[in-house]
Design a protein around this motif. Structure first.
Motif, PDB file in Angstrom:
ATOM      1  N   HIS A  33       0.842  -1.226  -0.079  1.00 37.09           N
ATOM      2  CA  HIS A  33      -0.079  -0.035  -0.080  1.00 37.09           C
ATOM      3  C   HIS A  33       0.874   1.196  -0.023  1.00 37.09           C
ATOM      4  O   HIS A  33       1.048   1.976   1.045  1.00 37.09           O
ATOM      5  N   THR A  34       1.425   1.479  -0.973  1.00 38.55           N
ATOM      6  CA  THR A  34       2.382   2.768  -1.335  1.00 38.55           C
ATOM      7  C   THR A  34       1.644   4.103  -0.929  1.00 38.55           C
ATOM      8  O   THR A  34       0.677   4.172  -0.882  1.00 38.55           O
ATOM      9  N   ASN A 242     -10.396   8.194 -12.371  1.00 42.39           N
ATOM     10  CA  ASN A 242     -11.258   7.661 -11.072  1.00 42.39           C
ATOM     11  C   ASN A 242     -12.569   8.031 -11.180  1.00 42.39           C
ATOM     12  O   ASN A 242     -13.294   7.171 -10.681  1.00 42.39           O
ATOM     13  N   MET A 254      -7.717   2.053 -10.609  1.00 38.54           N
ATOM     14  CA  MET A 254      -6.086   2.639 -10.900  1.00 38.54           C
ATOM     15  C   MET A 254      -5.508   2.312  -9.693  1.00 38.54           C
ATOM     16  O   MET A 254      -5.827   2.583  -8.441  1.00 38.54           O
ATOM     17  N   ILE A 255      -4.224   1.646  -9.894  1.00 40.13           N
ATOM     18  CA  ILE A 255      -3.436   1.392  -8.506  1.00 40.13           C
ATOM     19  C   ILE A 255      -2.141   2.065  -8.320  1.00 40.13           C
ATOM     20  O   ILE A 255      -1.698   1.932  -7.359  1.00 40.13           O
TER      21      ILE A 255
ATOM     22  N   SER B 525      -8.957  12.108  -2.669  1.00 40.21           N
ATOM     23  CA  SER B 525      -9.695  10.847  -2.509  1.00 40.21           C
ATOM     24  C   SER B 525      -9.209   9.825  -3.565  1.00 40.21           C
ATOM     25  O   SER B 525      -9.273   8.479  -3.489  1.00 40.21           O
ATOM     26  N   VAL B 526      -8.493  10.308  -4.654  1.00 40.63           N
ATOM     27  CA  VAL B 526      -8.196   9.337  -5.889  1.00 40.63           C
ATOM     28  C   VAL B 526      -6.892   8.616  -5.209  1.00 40.63           C
ATOM     29  O   VAL B 526      -6.764   7.461  -5.272  1.00 40.63           O
ATOM     30  N   LEU B 527      -6.179   9.356  -4.729  1.00 39.95           N
ATOM     31  CA  LEU B 527      -4.991   8.825  -3.962  1.00 39.95           C
ATOM     32  C   LEU B 527      -5.273   7.809  -2.884  1.00 39.95           C
ATOM     33  O   LEU B 527      -4.774   6.898  -2.642  1.00 39.95           O
ATOM     34  N   ASP B 529      -7.790   6.061  -2.579  1.00 40.33           N
ATOM     35  CA  ASP B 529      -8.463   4.997  -3.345  1.00 40.33           C
ATOM     36  C   ASP B 529      -7.390   3.906  -3.478  1.00 40.33           C
ATOM     37  O   ASP B 529      -7.385   2.965  -3.353  1.00 40.33           O
ATOM     38  N   MET B 530      -6.237   4.614  -4.361  1.00 40.22           N
ATOM     39  CA  MET B 530      -5.228   3.891  -5.018  1.00 40.22           C
ATOM     40  C   MET B 530      -4.171   3.294  -3.358  1.00 40.22           C
ATOM     41  O   MET B 530      -3.986   1.932  -3.827  1.00 40.22           O
ATOM     42  N   GLU B 531      -4.153   3.912  -2.451  1.00 40.98           N
ATOM     43  CA  GLU B 531      -3.362   3.393  -1.601  1.00 40.98           C
ATOM     44  C   GLU B 531      -4.260   2.481  -0.644  1.00 40.98           C
ATOM     45  O   GLU B 531      -3.653   1.276  -0.337  1.00 40.98           O
ATOM     46  N   PHE B 532      -5.513   2.393  -0.440  1.00 40.64           N
ATOM     47  CA  PHE B 532      -6.412   1.459   0.143  1.00 40.64           C
ATOM     48  C   PHE B 532      -6.366   0.290  -0.915  1.00 40.64           C
ATOM     49  O   PHE B 532      -6.549  -0.847  -0.138  1.00 40.64           O
TER      50      PHE B 532
END
Lengths: 306, 605
Positions: A33-34, A242, A254-255, B525-527, B529-532
């Motif tokens: 989880h960067t 997103n 998106m990851i 919230s985009v970041l 989401d990605m982290e989660f």
């Protein structure tokens, strides 16, 4: 001597990346989880920690192998990597409005080859590898406000040849030179450089009496609008991607975001939809005088997708 | 009766000290000016006046022009770094402050500050005063006499060393302080580009002067010396003699100032007020010219009563102790329910979580703080609350998720990720103070403590003071009494909420509002989401890569050892250097690092 350098390179790869990455895997989720930092870089780009994705080597083949370890969440998914092609040069073409450079991009030419053809006054298909290499050095050097000396250092040319190359570069792209001068003048006046969306970078040394620090500030005056605008663009695209994925109720996510690239964990049967969303969002993020090009690829790991 | 006291201040040495004392956490005012040097210098001056009550005082500046030493030796101070620009712009303010303090500012073209101070000291000691030379510069030691002392500030504001004849003699093993000149002549001074006697250690220099009394004495007895030492001294005789001249402080500077000119006078409060206001030295103003300062904002008495002595020296800020606040702990069933009702009526508030970890994925919620009015905040403690966690979450979830409510937070992504673990999707209608500040001043620190100091002149309670420094002894927020967490948590929310309008205005002034609202805020919230969601890692593939790399490394190692003709640890720069430069002798002129090891960096190889 090369053996020692290679030994060091591989040793670092092993210690800092290959052996460190598994330690970052969360035991509950089986994933890393960067953490993304939105308020760290002076340019406006994102940075990340645990791991720092920026630092994962991409240049040499050995380093690239790290990317094999980044995989889709399960076999229903596939990784989609979407990478802006020549984002900074395109932004420079836009900002400088240089016709020759705009045209090269409009015709979807290989920009380094096309630059080399103009610099060395040969036909594009006659450009040698070495000439393309030098043109590439000049193209990227210019973005960073490089000097003849710096270019010589990077390309192994003599100072004199590098100077001649830069002179000829400015003849080829006259408005690029005008843009560089105007950027410095503007920064000198305002005390800062600015991106397309108005992001600022303060350059307090731009009027310094000390040539070394002033030179660094001047290079930043040229580079900050280019780097920073590409950061603006990627961020706008990310928000759009997103948002659209969620609005359409898709399961793909998106990851990652690193350099000029975003990576999607795409549900296999959504792949066409997702590709369209990503392409559309990235290309239209900030409309420029030059069309943005996005390279997209899919794969069962990041190396394959890239 | 004690003798009157005269203080002579070495201006630039003290100014540099002040500037570098704050270098890691510079004082920046709202105009973006680094005021560390002005602030630090004024503080030193004020402390001096308060503690020592000098009868006579002067501040001495160097003149930025060649001096007689440059005529003697054109390389003198040739490698001096230029003064940092952000320091330089402080100089006119400092000069104005000294003038406004009605303290004589002395400078003499062609001479340096130490010459002027030396001349004044030697001349005025005859008037029957105790002279104190305030400077961190060791060279002044040569001037010390029965009536002249060095008043030397220790590093990091750790007090003062007063050095008289005995102290100087003891420190350098001298018979009299003037012999320090001979030691300095042998030592040389890299920062002034004075060569000295190379190849002889500092301790040896002290021994030589101790034995032969002076540089001249050493050369008279040069035949008594042996080997390298003798050779080096003979070889460098000329430059040692030159060095001696250069390090000798001139005590015959032509100066107009008389004893009576240096008498201490009352400051010009109006002039000082103007400068302090411009530099935004609010509390310094209260200290130096209390008659001009606004009444203390607090009913708890003045700032100075509340602050401990040493804090006062370096702090010019308000803090929780110095202002009145209305911070409430919410922990009973009734209070919690009533507070949720009250919160529901707010259209905008600041929200902050208290948790057990800086990593949101690991963090457990300990409490939540809220503020929507200056100096008023609430801390809802989950720990010790009459209601259980789920009930509290259910109460607050609809409020925190309401898109009609604007939530202000410092680093909102963190709070968003923490709350997500409890099933709360924090509203995307956000104002993140950290990111606002990042857009306004990308290269300054963006933590709340630092922003508060600059925008509100407010010193926050540090996290460390609550839970200890990072490391294994650090305790968790969850271990603390909620009453104790309350002040800290409420302060966070209160300060963050106070910052919001100030930052909002700055965003507006810099035309950053659109970028902030349309790009950076939605991106949070985009970041999150990605982290989660995270990224899956193929551990098997990593193992294979690791094995392949290890095999290649072993192969490479073998080759390298073969070439070297011996086994050694390639990863050790020390061993590698020895093999390359001593065994294989790949070059006659190996470079060395600061620690005298061989340099084996990539560029060298």
């Amino acid at each position: 001597m090369p053996a020692i350098l290679e030994f060091r390179g591989l040793n670092k790869l092993l210690n800092t990346y290959v052996e460190a990455l598994p330690k970052l895997v969360n035991s509950k989720t089986g994933k890393i989880h960067t953490s993304y930092n939105q308020a760290v870089t002076a340019t406006g780009r994102l940075s990340s920690t645990n791991p720092n994705l920026q630092n994962i080597p991409i240049r040499d083949d050995k380093g690239k192998i790290m990317r094999k370890a980044f995989i889709p969440s399960d076999d229903q998914h596939i990784l989609l990597a979407a990478d802006y092609s020549q984002i900074e040069l395109r932004i420079m073409a836009h900002l400088s409005e240089d016709e020759a450079m705009l045209e090269a991009f409009q015709n979807d030419e290989d920009i380094h080859q096309s630059t080399a053809a103009k610099l060395f006054k040969v036909k594009p298909d006659e450009v040698t590898r070495e000439q393309r290499g030098q043109a590439k050095g000049a193209n990227f050097g210019i973005i960073y406000g490089i000097s003849a000396f710096g270019l010589a250092q990077n390309t192994g040319m003599s100072n004199k040849d590098a100077k001649a190359l830069i002179d000829s570069y400015f003849e080829t792209y006259p408005k690029v030179k005008a843009y560089m001068d105007a950027s410095i003048a503007k920064a000198r006046e305002a005390g800062y450089a600015e991106t397309i969306m108005g992001r600022k970078r303060f350059l307090k040394d731009i009027n310094s009496a000390n040539g070394v620090v002033r030179g660094a500030a001047e290079r930043n005056a040229i580079n900050a609008p280019i780097q920073g605008s590409s950061a603006d663009m990627i961020k706008v695209a990310m928000v759009k991607i997103n948002q659209t994925i969620r609005e359409q109720g898709l399961k793909s996510r998106m990851i990652m975001q690193v350099h000029d690239e975003v990576i999607i964990d795409a549900e296999k049967n959504e792949i066409e939809k997702v590709k369209n969303i990503v392409l559309e969002s990235m290309q239209k993020a900030i409309p420029l005088k030059v069309k943005m090009k996005v390279d997209m690829n899919t794969g069962n790991d990041w190396l394959e997708a890239h | 009766m004690s003798k009157p006291k005269l203080f002579l201040l070495d201006a630039y040495a003290l100014i540099y000290r002040s500037y570098f004392a704050f270098i890691k956490n510079p004082r920046i005012n709202s105009k973006g000016m680094n005021t560390s040097a002005s602030f630090g210098f004024m503080n030193i001056l004020n402390e001096l006046l308060r503690k020592e009550e000098p009868d006579h005082i002067a501040v001495v500046f160097d003149v930025n022009k060649p001096t007689f030493r440059h005529e003697m030796y054109k390389e003198y101070k040739a490698n001096r770094e230029k003064m940092p620009e952000e320091l330089r712009e402080n100089i006119p303010y400092i000069r104005d402050m000294i003038k406004a303090m009605n303290i004589p500012l002395i400078e003499q073209e062609g001479y340096e500050a130490d010459d002027v101070i030396g001349t004044l000291a030697k001349r005025l000691e005859k008037e029957g005063v105790d002279v104190f030379m305030m400077t961190p510069d060791k060279d002044y030691g040569q001037l010390v006499s029965q009536n002249i002392k060095m008043y030397k500030p220790k590093r990091f504001g750790q007090g003062i060393d007063i050095l008289g004849v005995e102290e100087i003699n003891e420190k350098y093993k001298l018979k009299e302080p003037t012999q320090l000149i001979d030691i300095l002549a042998l030592w040389g001074d890299a920062s002034d580009n004075i060569p000295g006697a190379p190849g002889i250690g500092e301790k040896t220099d002290i021994k030589l002067v101790g034995e032969y009394g002076s540089v001249e004495g050493i050369y008279e007895h040069i035949e008594d010396l042996k080997g390298k030492q003798k050779e080096k001294l003979i070889e460098n005789k000329e430059q040692v003699m030159l060095s001696k001249e250069l390090v000798t402080i001139n005590i015959d500077v032509p100066l107009d100032q008389d004893y009576s000119d240096l008498e201490r006078k009352e400051p010009n409060a109006e002039a000082l007020e103007k400068i302090f206001d411009e530099l935004e030295f609010r509390n310094l103003k209260a200290r130096v010219i209390p008659q001009k300062a606004a009444p203390a904002p607090s009913a708890q008495g003045s700032l100075f009563d509340a602050m401990p002595e040493e804090e006062e020296t370096y702090s010019d800020l308000d803090s929780l102790q110095s202002i009145e606040t209305d911070y409430k702990l919410i922990i009973t069933k009734k209070d919690t329910e009533e507070f949720a009702e009250l919160l529901k009526k707010q259209k905008a508030f600041c929200f902050d979580t208290e948790t057990t970890s800086a990593e949101p994925i690991k963090a457990e919620l300990v409490g939540m703080s809220f503020s929507w009015e200056k100096r008023k905040a609430f801390y809802v403690s989950i720990k010790g609350n009459d209601l259980d966690l789920n009930t509290i979450i259910d109460l607050f979830k609809p409020i925190l998720e309401d898109i009609g409510v604007e939530i202000t937070a410092q680093n909102a992504k963190y709070d968003m990720l923490v709350m997500r673990k409890y099933g709360v999707q924090l509203s995307r209608n956000l104002f993140d103070t950290m990111i606002a500040h990042y857009l306004i001043q990308p290269e300054l620190p963006h933590n709340i403590d630092s922003i508060a100091e600059r925008y509100l002149q407010y010193k926050k309670v540090t996290t460390e003071s609550l839970i200890g420094k990072k490391g294994k002894n650090q305790i968790s927020m969850a271990q603390l009494n909620p009453e104790k967490v309350k002040d800290y948590a409420c302060e966070d929310a209160d300060i963050t909420y106070q910052l919001k309008p100030l930052l909002e205005k700055e965003l507006e002034d810099h035309n950053l509002t659109k970028l902030f609202q349309e790009v950076e805020m939605p991106l949070i919230s985009v970041l999150a989401d990605m982290e989660f969601y995270g990224v899956k890692i193929d551990s098997e593939a990593l193992k294979n890569i690791a094995n392949e790399l290890r095999e290649e490394l072993i192969e490479l190692e073998k080759n390298i050892h073969q070439m070297a003709g011996m086994e050694f640890n390639i990863a050790s720069p020390k061993q590698l250097g020895e093999v390359l430069f001593e065994r294989l002798k790949i070059t006659d002129k190996p470079k060395r690092t600061k620690t005298k090891q061989y340099a084996t960096g990539e560029d060298v190889l």
